[in-house]
Design a protein around this motif. Structure first.
Motif, PDB file in Angstrom:
ATOM      1  N   ASP A 118     171.017  11.616  49.259  1.00 28.04           N
ATOM      2  CA  ASP A 118     169.893  12.210  48.554  1.00 28.04           C
ATOM      3  C   ASP A 118     168.591  11.473  48.826  1.00 28.04           C
ATOM      4  O   ASP A 118     167.516  11.971  48.485  1.00 28.04           O
ATOM      5  N   TYR A 119     168.714  10.323  49.398  1.00 23.27           N
ATOM      6  CA  TYR A 119     167.531   9.482  49.566  1.00 23.27           C
ATOM      7  C   TYR A 119     167.093   9.386  51.020  1.00 23.27           C
ATOM      8  O   TYR A 119     166.294   8.531  51.387  1.00 23.27           O
ATOM      9  N   GLU A 120     167.616  10.287  51.814  1.00 18.06           N
ATOM     10  CA  GLU A 120     167.349  10.269  53.257  1.00 18.06           C
ATOM     11  C   GLU A 120     165.867  10.202  53.570  1.00 18.06           C
ATOM     12  O   GLU A 120     165.424   9.548  54.498  1.00 18.06           O
ATOM     13  N   ASN A 121     165.095  10.889  52.753  1.00 14.98           N
ATOM     14  CA  ASN A 121     163.669  10.996  53.065  1.00 14.98           C
ATOM     15  C   ASN A 121     162.827   9.846  52.562  1.00 14.98           C
ATOM     16  O   ASN A 121     161.597   9.894  52.661  1.00 14.98           O
ATOM     17  N   TYR A 122     163.491   8.835  52.009  1.00 10.83           N
ATOM     18  CA  TYR A 122     162.716   7.715  51.503  1.00 10.83           C
ATOM     19  C   TYR A 122     162.120   6.881  52.620  1.00 10.83           C
ATOM     20  O   TYR A 122     161.323   5.988  52.376  1.00 10.83           O
ATOM     21  N   SER A 123     162.588   7.121  53.830  1.00  8.40           N
ATOM     22  CA  SER A 123     162.050   6.357  54.955  1.00  8.40           C
ATOM     23  C   SER A 123     161.860   7.333  56.126  1.00  8.40           C
ATOM     24  O   SER A 123     162.829   7.822  56.678  1.00  8.40           O
ATOM     25  N   CYS A 124     160.626   7.606  56.435  1.00  5.16           N
ATOM     26  CA  CYS A 124     160.343   8.589  57.472  1.00  5.16           C
ATOM     27  C   CYS A 124     159.230   8.120  58.390  1.00  5.16           C
ATOM     28  O   CYS A 124     158.441   7.239  58.038  1.00  5.16           O
ATOM     29  N   THR A 125     159.200   8.704  59.531  1.00  6.60           N
ATOM     30  CA  THR A 125     158.051   8.520  60.419  1.00  6.60           C
ATOM     31  C   THR A 125     157.604   9.900  60.871  1.00  6.60           C
ATOM     32  O   THR A 125     158.419  10.700  61.336  1.00  6.60           O
ATOM     33  N   ASN A 126     156.339  10.104  60.732  1.00 10.61           N
ATOM     34  CA  ASN A 126     155.796  11.379  61.201  1.00 10.61           C
ATOM     35  C   ASN A 126     156.566  12.563  60.617  1.00 10.61           C
ATOM     36  O   ASN A 126     156.828  13.541  61.291  1.00 10.61           O
ATOM     37  N   GLY A 127     156.973  12.427  59.360  1.00 10.76           N
ATOM     38  CA  GLY A 127     157.622  13.551  58.697  1.00 10.76           C
ATOM     39  C   GLY A 127     159.094  13.712  58.993  1.00 10.76           C
ATOM     40  O   GLY A 127     159.732  14.591  58.436  1.00 10.76           O
ATOM     41  N   HIS A 128     159.617  12.852  59.878  1.00 10.19           N
ATOM     42  CA  HIS A 128     161.046  12.980  60.160  1.00 10.19           C
ATOM     43  C   HIS A 128     161.795  11.813  59.539  1.00 10.19           C
ATOM     44  O   HIS A 128     161.380  10.665  59.647  1.00 10.19           O
ATOM     45  N   SER A 129     162.938  12.106  58.894  1.00  6.60           N
ATOM     46  CA  SER A 129     163.708  11.019  58.277  1.00  6.60           C
ATOM     47  C   SER A 129     164.270  10.135  59.370  1.00  6.60           C
ATOM     48  O   SER A 129     164.575  10.581  60.472  1.00  6.60           O
TER      49      SER A 129
END
Lengths: 355, 243, 442
Positions: free
Chosen positions: A128-139
């Protein structure tokens, strides 16, 4: 991007003399425990290394690993090599950014599909927390899975990438994991440390460049050449441990005299890294030499193993509350048992008296 | 209970040093206190006057049960004197007598004067004390193991011991022996088929086993010896005899 | 001075056993009764002892029966096994765990332990002095006997005499009538014996076992009492020291028998009750009678040697040194008077007053080696071989003193030492302390 084709070209362009280059190769060869006869092979390999395609993907990290490598007073050969070989992508360092940089990276990956080296630092949030770390909108999870597909090998730089590191520590709010927990079908070299010793990072790359193979790894996936011995076994303060001379606190006589730091929590006996021999900042110092016990930072879950200042032998016996509850439980059970037994005794005694 | 101590994929050493130890200590405390309640079983009130008590008769009733300091003194002194019985009583078993004490003393040296162990207790008690260098502790460990092995062989061969020994004796021996063996092997880095951390983990686990077994078997003698010696000392003192 | 006065207890025991009526209990009943007696006997102190055994086997080295035979089953703590098992399963705090690990007692356990609790234990208490854990093994043997007796499994010899003593106040047929006869014979020698005085300061006990054959000991005691000038009596309604209820382990019988002595003493208004030279009599009266009676007693119990020794020390009993050569003696401390009774110095006070050369045995005083005859063992012919083997130890210690004479203050010891003379064709002289004192009155 430089116009030169090989690493050797880059080095020469930056004024590294042949002598200086050979010195570096000799040191690298000896670090890898190679015989002197191999030095020229190492030199030849690095010299003609065709700017191998290397991609460095920083994920959920503190940038400490990059800092360790790049932060130095004078440009070192390490730096130059890294400059030479990691030009393809390092979003922290490179000038370009955004969509175009990313597109360029994936183009290069396609071009070198199956051959490039993927370097990762930082842990990867999942679930559920995949998106807590992204670059340029990608996880970063998606980036890792995509980038790993065409990699020849992956090097997890730092404990976070190797084992999950600090983000993974209890309660692991981002469900962070290390690379090896996600990628199962590619060779992975773990180069843990928080951060890793810079010379170790270079040494691993030098090995890969020279031989094109993964070095011998230990049970945690770490190169044996650098992680095969414990800090304790190579510590210069070991004599004091054996003789029973310890620092009791950080500023007592023992500390000032440089005695063993076991009592103030050094985890040297169960930590495997090259700190005690290679040291940091080009051999200037390392934690124990500076008077602080080893944290065990190259071990999985080192953050969760408990206080850095609790001696290794001080097992977790509980606390006053647990002891109190246990004592109360024992007393309650015992009193009940005793009461019942006393009843039996009294009954038997009465019957005896009536006889 | 395991909060902050348990995580998925922990190593044997982390488990042994963490949750395993905490639970072992809890079980130990529950068991020991439970078993010690035998001290509060029904007592027989004795109505005979102790030796040397004021003479009975007349109007004054005599003190019953105990007349300090006679019994108290007898009980307390026996705590120590029982370690050195009269020579004519024990002249046939001098070896057993002294070797028993030798390995116990050796054990206490290792347990309390070994630096890593002292640090464990210091964490509980809040203060430290001077310890001995590691090689001296290793020396005593070898001695302890040697004596324990000899006594084990004796238990297997001596007719009296064969008659009275139970599985409790053998289990307790193994459980008592393992911490010395695993500790020694850890320190000496003698770790066949495993790495150092696993051996160290086994050392912690062997202590966990000892803690868990302690309230159930004969290891409990470490605690009951005191009330027992006291009581026999008091009982004999009551009759006017030095126990 | 030798004790031809004392009859062979073994033969007497066999005669009595022949007349014993069995209780007719089933095996289950026996086990149940034994268990109940065990549970009743285990107090907090005994529980501590039962928890403490580490199976070191050191107690064997203190036991004359083990040392004489080197048979492992005579290890003192092993004699308490049934008691231990019942404790662990029924009373111990960890009994839920123990039930998984400790077998229940069976009828064959009780049968096997008859020999161990009766034949091979005199309850001398030497083992209790050695145990490194401080286990009072001696105190537990009595409870084992209580259990076996409750199950009707005490040795027939002891149970028969116990029943007789409980019901008829006689031992092997000897009771108040025989006492009166013996008193008459003593009086015929010119020795005054105040029999059945209504009130007296001191009540003296004797034993049917003493005057079963003749009255020498009674006479000696009377002479000394008269010499002291005490206000004393001997009561036909409470003269018997011996307590076969205690020896058999039959606790209700023990209580009833000792109550007779107490009642007589209370009726007499005595301040002191002097216990005749019977071994177990002293601890049974001095250390157990009041508790069984249920009230503190208004008098004190003293053994004969204890009382005479005190009187000698106080100067009220004057003894004369013998003319001619001084005897070279050694003193055998009766276990029940010494180690289990607390009286060592009084006997030596008397010997000193008489003026003998005393060479102590290696094990003397509180560590004295048991003669092997006490606790009813001397009445069990089945124990003869054991006693003979155990006696070797005594013989060796006596011989090492170089003394040709052994003085003792208990008649069971005397009888055993005499028997020892037969076994070994020994040339030692065995002397009763009271007789010795009576022959050296100033």
């Amino acid at each position: 991007m430089a116009a030169s084709n090989t690493v050797g070209d880059v080095l020469r362009a930056n004024g590294v003399s042949r002598r200086g280059f050979m010195k570096f190769c000799a040191a690298t060869a000896s670090m890898m425990a190679l015989p002197p006869s191999m030095v020229s092979a190492v030199a030849a390999a690095i010299d003609s290394a065709k700017r191998p395609s290397v991609f460095w993907l920083p994920f959920q990290e503190c940038t400490g690993c990059t800092e360790a490598l790049t932060r130095s007073h004078t440009p070192t050969v390490e730096n130059l090599i890294f400059d030479a070989i990691s030009l393809d992508y390092h979003h922290t360092l490179m000038a370009a950014s955004g969509d175009r940089a990313e597109e360029a990276m994936y183009e290069e990956m396609e071009k070198n599909y199956g051959n490039y080296l993927l370097l990762v630092d930082g842990s990867i949030p999942t679930g559920d927390y995949e998106n807590y770390s992204c670059t340029n909108g990608h996880s970063h999870l998606s980036m890792l899975l995509k980038a790993a597909k065409g990699a020849a090998a992956i090097v997890s730089i730092g404990t976070c990438a190797a084992y999950g590191g600090i983000p993974k520590a209890n309660p692991n709010p981002t469900q962070a994991v290390g690379v090896q927990d996600l990628i199962k079908d590619k060779p992975i070299i773990n180069v843990p440390g928080c951060p890793p010793v810079p010379t170790v990072m270079t040494g691993v790359l030098a090995h890969y460049l020279t031989f094109g193979t993964i070095p011998e790894l230990d049970k945690f996936g770490r190169p044996m050449a650098f992680f095969g011995q414990s800090i304790h076994d190579r510590c210069y303060r070991r004599t004091f441990y054996d003789r029973g001379m310890f620092a009791e606190t950080f500023d007592d006589e023992g500390a000032k005299k440089g005695y063993c730091l076991f009592k103030v929590g050094c985890k040297g006996p169960v930590t495997y890294n090259a700190c005690a021999t290679l040291k940091w900042n080009d051999g200037v110092s390392w934690p124990v030499q500076s008077g602080h016990g080893c944290l065990g930072c190259s071990e999985p879950d080192f953050w969760d193993k408990g206080s850095f200042y609790r001696p290794l032998s001080a097992a977790y016996w509980g606390d006053a509350k647990t002891v109190g509850i246990s004592a109360a439980a024992g007393a309650a059970a015992g009193l009940a048992a005793a009461a019942l037994a006393r009843g039996k005794q009294k009954k038997a005694q009465q019957q005896e008296e009536q006889a | 209970m395991n909060e902050g101590l348990y995580w998925q994929g922990m190593t044997l050493l982390d488990f042994a040093r963490g949750p395993a130890f905490r639970w072992s200590v809890a079980i130990f405390i529950v068991g020991v206190i439970w078993r010690l309640t035998m001290l509060i079983l029904a007592k027989r009130k004795r109505l005979e006057p102790p030796k040397g008590a004021p003479v009975a008769g007349g109007t004054k009733a005599v003190a019953t049960r105990s007349t300090p300091p006679g019994e108290l003194y007898g009980g307390l002194t026996t705590l120590l004197t029982r370690s050195a019985p009269a020579h004519e009583l024990e002249k046939n078993i001098v070896f057993q007598h002294y070797s028993g004490y030798a390995w116990h003393i050796s054990m206490f040296i290792i347990l309390f004067l070994g630096t890593p162990h002292m640090l464990f207790f210091a964490d509980i008690l809040g203060f430290t004390w001077p310890t001995l260098p590691g090689w001296i502790i290793t020396f005593f460990t070898v001695i302890t193991m040697g004596i324990l092995l000899v006594l084990f062989a004796r238990r297997l061969m001596n007719p009296v011991l064969r008659k009275i020994s139970t599985w409790d004796d053998y289990i307790s021996w193994v459980i008592a022996f393992l911490p010395f063996l695993t500790g020694f092997m850890s320190v000496a880095h003698l770790t066949p088929f495993m790495d150092y951390e696993t051996m160290l983990g086994l050392h912690f686990l062997s202590v966990c086993a000892l803690l868990i077994w302690f309230p159930f078997g004969k290891l409990m003698h470490a605690l009951v010896i005191w009330p027992s010696r006291y009581k026999v000392g008091a009982a004999f003192a009551r009759r006017g005899v030095r126990a | 001075m030798s004790a031809t006065t004392i009859p062979d207890y073994g033969t007497l025991g066999q005669r009595a056993a022949a007349g014993l009526k069995p209780k007719g209990l089933s095996d289950e009943q026996k086990i149940a009764r034994a268990k109940q007696a065990f549970i009743a006997g285990i107090d907090a102190d005994m529980a501590t002892y039962l928890e403490s055994c580490i199976h070191c086997g050191m107690c064997a080295e203190a036991c004359h029966f083990y040392l004489g035979t080197h048979e492992a089953k005579y290890t003192p703590i092993f004699k308490t096994e049934p008691l231990k098992k019942v404790y662990r399963r029924e009373v111990a705090p960890m009994r839920l765990f123990n039930r998984l690990t400790t077998r229940d007692i069976t009828i064959s356990d009780l049968e096997d332990w008859k020999e161990l609790a009766y034949d091979s234990c005199t309850q001398c208490g030497r083992c209790s002095l050695l145990c490194p854990m401080g286990i009072h093994i001696q105190s537990m043997i009595q409870v084992v006997r209580n259990g076996l007796a409750a199950a009707g499994m005490a040795p027939a010899e002891l149970q028969a005499v116990s029943d007789e003593q409980r019901d008829k106040a006689t031992i092997l047929g000897a009771g108040p009538d025989r006492l009166r006869e013996a008193v008459e014979r003593v009086r015929a020698q010119g020795i005054e014996v105040p029999l059945d005085k209504e009130k007296a300061e001191i009540m003296v006990l004797s034993s049917a076992l003493d005057f079963l054959k003749d009255e020498q000991l009674l006479g000696a005691t009377a002479r000394i009492m008269n010499k002291i000038g005490a206000d004393w009596t001997i009561r036909s309604d409470g003269f018997e020291s011996a307590n076969f209820g205690a020896l058999s382990g039959d606790k209700p019988a023990q209580r009833r028998i000792s109550k007779r002595v107490i009642d007589a003493a209370v009726a007499t208004g005595a301040k002191k009750v002097i216990v005749a030279e019977c071994g177990h009599a002293y601890p049974v009266l001095r250390w157990e009678a009041a508790t069984l009676y249920g009230k503190e007693l208004p008098f004190e119990f003293l053994s004969v040697s204890e009382y005479f020794g005190q009187e000698s020390k106080a100067g009220r009993l004057k003894l004369k040194k013998p003319s001619g050569e001084v005897s070279h003696v050694t003193f055998h401390d009766p276990c029940k008077l010494g180690r289990m009774g607390g009286s060592f110095d009084e006997a030596r006070e008397l010997l000193g007053a008489i003026g003998v050369k005393l060479t102590e045995m290696e094990s003397h005083g509180r560590t004295n080696l048991c003669c092997g005859g006490g606790g009813g063992v001397s009445m069990l012919q089945s124990a003869d071989k054991l006693r003979k083997a155990a006696f070797e130890l005594k013989r060796e210690e006596v011989e090492r003193t170089g003394a040709p004479t052994v003085v003792t203050a208990c008649n069971t010891c005397l009888q055993t030492l005499e028997k020892g003379k037969q076994w070994l064709s020994w040339d030692k002289e065995i002397v009763n302390l009271v007789q010795m004192v009576s022959e050296n009155l100033d």
